[in-house]
Design an enzyme around this catalytic site. Sequence first.
Site, short mmCIF file in Angstrom:
data_model
loop_
_atom_site.label_atom_id
_atom_site.label_comp_id
_atom_site.label_asym_id
_atom_site.label_seq_id
_atom_site.Cartn_x
_atom_site.Cartn_y
_atom_site.Cartn_z
N CYS A 121 0.86 -1.18 0.00
CA CYS A 121 0.00 0.00 0.00
C CYS A 121 0.89 1.23 0.00
O CYS A 121 1.89 1.26 0.73
CB CYS A 121 -0.88 -0.01 1.25
SG CYS A 121 -1.96 1.42 1.40
N LEU A 122 0.54 2.23 -0.80
CA LEU A 122 1.36 3.45 -0.85
C LEU A 122 1.37 4.19 0.49
O LEU A 122 2.24 5.02 0.73
CB LEU A 122 0.87 4.38 -1.96
CG LEU A 122 1.06 3.84 -3.39
CD1 LEU A 122 0.48 4.80 -4.42
CD2 LEU A 122 2.53 3.57 -3.68
N HIS A 126 -8.67 -3.84 -2.55
CA HIS A 126 -7.82 -3.04 -1.68
C HIS A 126 -8.27 -1.57 -1.68
O HIS A 126 -8.43 -0.96 -0.61
CB HIS A 126 -6.37 -3.16 -2.17
CG HIS A 126 -5.37 -2.34 -1.42
ND1 HIS A 126 -4.38 -2.90 -0.65
CD2 HIS A 126 -5.21 -1.00 -1.31
CE1 HIS A 126 -3.66 -1.94 -0.10
NE2 HIS A 126 -4.14 -0.77 -0.49
N GLU A 127 -8.51 -1.02 -2.88
CA GLU A 127 -8.86 0.40 -2.97
C GLU A 127 -10.27 0.65 -2.43
O GLU A 127 -10.51 1.66 -1.78
CB GLU A 127 -8.73 0.91 -4.41
CG GLU A 127 -7.33 0.78 -5.01
CD GLU A 127 -6.20 1.33 -4.15
OE1 GLU A 127 -6.43 2.27 -3.36
OE2 GLU A 127 -5.08 0.81 -4.25
#
Length: 159
Positions: free
Chosen positions: A89-90, A131-132
């Site tokens: 994850c960023l 995820h998003e």
Amino acid sequence: MAIRNIREFGDPVLNQVCKEVKEVTPRIRDLIGDMLDTMYAANGVGLAAPQVGILKRIVVIDTTGEDPHILINPRIVEREGEQTGSEGCLSLPGKAGQVTRPKKVKVVAYDAEMNEFELVGEDLLARAICHECDHLDGHLYTEKVEGEVYEVKYEDNED
Ligand code: ZN
């Protein structure tokens, strides 16, 4: 377009439930452009609006580097199968963990013109969609990780 600051793990904005988008205003259009720039600059495959501090239901995803998807108010309507693999994850740079996700999902969303569309994703695209979408409800992959979150070592081809 501009690159925005990515909020990191521990920032309370990442644990909030985001609001639906009613119309795409010029500000939202700018936000979407900035989200794409920010995702590409960070070498990510997806970014959700709360990761740049905006509590709106908008995500951008591009798992190949040439296939950007803009999803406004996305809803996952079908899930099929299972895959377990490494996920990052960023908002947790340099880290990853093992997460089980559906193998295939169908998502219904609106595009930047507020036209409804369907997107079916498999493998990495399915993982990115899940995820998003989780980000929009204030959830991070760390809640689903099997075992430990670990440091990722990047290969340096220069030396
Ligand atoms: Zn993330």
